[in-house]
Design an enzyme around this catalytic site. Structure first.
Site, PDB file in Angstrom:
ATOM      1  CD  GLU A 147      17.802  -9.945  11.611  1.00  0.00           C
ATOM      2  OE1 GLU A 147      17.034  -9.784  12.481  1.00  0.00           O
ATOM      3  OE2 GLU A 147      18.537  -9.189  10.913  1.00  0.00           O
ATOM      4  CG  ASP A 186       0.169   2.345   2.904  1.00  0.00           C
ATOM      5  OD1 ASP A 186      -1.068   1.998   2.325  1.00  0.00           O
ATOM      6  OD2 ASP A 186       0.252   3.526   3.250  1.00  0.00           O
TER       7      ASP A 186
HETATM    8  C1  BGC Z   1      -3.772   2.915   1.526  1.00  0.00           C
HETATM    9  C2  BGC Z   1      -4.701   3.834   1.695  1.00  0.00           C
HETATM   10  C3  BGC Z   1      -4.032   5.191   2.377  1.00  0.00           C
HETATM   11  C4  BGC Z   1      -2.907   5.466   1.672  1.00  0.00           C
HETATM   12  C5  BGC Z   1      -2.029   6.409   2.354  1.00  0.00           C
HETATM   13  C6  BGC Z   1      -2.836   3.462   0.638  1.00  0.00           C
HETATM   14  O1  BGC Z   1      -2.396   3.027  -0.542  1.00  0.00           O
HETATM   15  O2  BGC Z   1      -4.257   1.718   0.855  1.00  0.00           O
HETATM   16  O3  BGC Z   1      -5.637   3.347   2.244  1.00  0.00           O
HETATM   17  O4  BGC Z   1      -4.958   6.036   2.291  1.00  0.00           O
HETATM   18  O5  BGC Z   1      -2.188   4.403   1.354  1.00  0.00           O
HETATM   19  O6  BGC Z   1      -1.341   5.686   3.444  1.00  0.00           O
END
Ligand code: BGC
Length: 600
Positions: free
Chosen positions: A302, A223
């Protein structure tokens, strides 16, 4: 593929992810196994036969970790626990075992840019004084205009805005009730950013990777992969922070010639997209993020089996994005250029060309994405007057899409994306042709972007509505058989009824059957590992997109007039709803339709 970590005996390029079709499960909206109106891991396990039958190779699960759900789970309070809303670690293990038994890989979401404010570390930071090791795990700063050294200040440390609206800084209160330092949150106030210069943070995230790898996870979707490192000194910035849309128009600086796969010095890399007005953002796509991914790459190596990482990085241009997938970093990155191209032949052709070239320059597979849990579903976007537009959600008083047109175009776009070499990502429900819920009432909305912008941004709830499985069941069968059904956590629109999976199963011409046929064809012809060349019929200025992948000719008609089927070719799959028995007689490809053709 130049992955140095392919297990011995496995030829390069044969890693499972190189051509995988990955299905994104948004757990709270996929299937509810316990009848509380919220999807869960048991629901996922119950529906694995459906995914296997669909023909995908892997499942990516959005976060199911312990979380107060301020951002639907992207605010993690404990990286090693399953939130009771979604079940338990035993439910995860059972789901993973069953997925593997069915030949499906499982990718979990990793949220390393920020934690929840309810994470133990943030609580410790609040209880500790300025300058303490507990505060150093996050980005705490004294405000401006305060008494120097007091940790106080009446103005935020800089002018950064949160991607979800409002300021990117919040002020904490000292133990005695007096105002204290400020902390950075690029997203919601309940999502404080971690300090990636801190060794403890680095070690903790390595350990979180190992925790899920030890349990058998096949990979991670990372993310905000472009956001972890911030520019030293946290300088002011006049730009508009945006992940998805609303990015200021960018002028691209010429890129220096691409370098050899694998070899890299960050200082010599392609230039970042620079706005005519703003310098590059000081919180996205900083060179330092790549050290983190090289480090994680070593952690994954690993393990036996080819574990992988896919970057969620909204980075331009394609050459900058490709840096996340160099041989010693991640294996894939989402191709948002393709998603942002919309239903526009010239933009789509350009996105295909530039992303294939950029991925090839680092020896990584390209990915193809049309929808996800942060974007208006492509079925709906393509039904708007401007089908290349990118709204931040759609509300009842906004322009409403032409549903039939949007669906025809979405099906056609999907056939294009599934025929391109590389890996494809599907978002749950797109195989049913689900539209965005465009008339959700304000009081049902839960996305923090809606609330933080006081409704100015509609937000992402419309693409997150629980799936319809059975037309004649409460909540359209979102709750799996056997459990008493509570109301789904977001209301479903009436249009979901006829689109329920049970209505499409076995129905010729249905979107579900189209996806099954396209995935089977892709697999039989190995299109994901195929080659790419524009075809003679390719004419994006007239709306025709045509390319060869091995022995298959793909022709997408995004224009305004029918396009002739090239001589000597026969249609073997069409995104239209006509019966398959009509395909062999087709001599024209109608507008808003894609066909696969083979030589007679
Ligand atoms: C996720 C979102 C989220 C954001 C903050 C992103 O890009 O896909 O859904 O709100 O990151 O974590």
């Amino acid at each position: 593929m130049s992955n140095p970590d392919v297990p011995a005996g496995q030829p390069p390029g044969s890693e499972w992810w190189a051509d995988a079709v990955v299905y994104q499960v948004y757990p709270r909206s996929f299937a509810d196994g316990n009848g509380d109106g919220m999807g869960d891991l048991r629901g996922v396990t119950e529906r694995l036969p459906y995914l296997q039958r669909l023909g995908v190779d892997a499942v990516w699960l959005s976060p199911f970790y312990k979380s107060p759900q301020a951002d639907a789970g992207y605010d993690v309070a404990d990286y090693r626990q399953v939130d009771p809303l979604f079940g338990s670690l035993a439910d995860f293990d059972a789901m993973l075992r069953e997925a593997h038994r069915r030949g499906l890989k499982v990718i979990v979401d990793l949220v390393p840019n920020h934690t929840s404010d309810e994470h133990a570390w943030f609580r410790e930071a609040l209880a500790a004084p300025p300058g303490s090791p507990e505060r150093d795990r996050y980005i705490f700063r004294p405000g401006k205009d305060g008494i120097p050294g007091s940790g106080e200040g009446n103005r935020a440390p800089n002018n950064w805005k949160s991607i979800f609206g409002g300021p990117a800084w919040s002020r904490v209160t000292g133990a005695d009730g007096s105002p204290g330092e400020w902390y950075l949150h690029l997203f919601d106030t309940k999502q404080p950013d971690l300090n990636w210069d801190n060794a403890e943070v680095q070690e903790e995230m390595r350990s979180v990777l190992r925790f899920w790898l030890d349990r058998g996870a096949d990979g991670f979707r990372v993310d905000v992969a472009h956001g972890l490192v911030k520019e030293a000194g946290l300088p002011d910035w006049e730009g508009v922070a945006a992940m998805v849309e609303g990015t200021p128009e960018v002028k691209r600086e010429p890129s220096p010639p691409g370098d050899a796969p694998g070899a890299h010095t960050d200082a010599e890399e392609p230039h970042r997209a620079v706005s005519p007005v703003y310098p590059p953002s000081p919180f996205f796509d900083q060179d330092g993020v790549h050290d983190i991914y090289r480090d994680w790459h070593r952690v994954l190596s690993e393990y036996d089996g080819d574990r992988m990482m896919v970057a969620e990085a909204w980075v331009e241009p394609a050459e900058r994005l490709a840096r996340y997938t160099r041989a010693d970093e991640m294996q894939q990155a989402f191709n948002f250029d393709f998603l942002l191209a919309g239903w526009d032949a010239e933009r789509m052709a350009q996105a295909i060309e530039s992303s294939l070239a950029a991925s090839a320059s680092v020896g990584a597979p390209c990915t193809w994405v049309l929808s996800n849990h942060d974007t208006v579903r492509h079925t709906t976007r393509f039904g708007l007057k401007d089908p290349a537009t990118f709204p931040k959600g759609i509300a009842a008083d906004d322009e409403q899409p032409d549903a039939a047109l949007g669906l025809a175009r979405a099906r056609a776009a999907t056939l294009i994306s599934l025929a391109l070499p590389g890996s494809a990502y599907l978002y749950q429900g797109e195989e049913l042709g689900l539209p965005e819920h465009t008339t959700l009432p304000a009081d049902a909305r839960q996305d923090p972007t809606f609330h933080r912008t006081k409704g100015a941004e509609t937000g992402r709830d419309g693409c997150r509505v629980p799936l319809p499985w059975r037309q004649d069941a409460p909540g359209y069968g979102f709750t799996v058989a056997g459990a008493a059904a509570a109301k789904p956590w977001l209301p479903q629109p009436d249009s979901f009824g006829p689109l329920a999976a049970d209505q499409q199963d076995g129905e010729e011409g249905s979107t579900l059957e189209l996806y099954r046929a396209a995935l089977a064809f892709r697999s039989a012809r190995e299109l994901g590992r195929g080659s790419f060349a524009w075809a003679e019929a390719h004419a994006p200025e007239s709306g025709v997109l045509a390319f060869h992948n091995g022995g298959v000719l793909v022709l997408g008609n995004l224009g305004f007039a029918s396009a002739p089927v090239p001589q000597g070719y026969t249609v073997v799959l069409s995104s239209g709803t006509e019966p398959a028995s009509d395909w062999s007689g087709m001599d024209e490809v109608p507008v808003d339709c894609t066909v696969y053709l083979t030589k007679d």
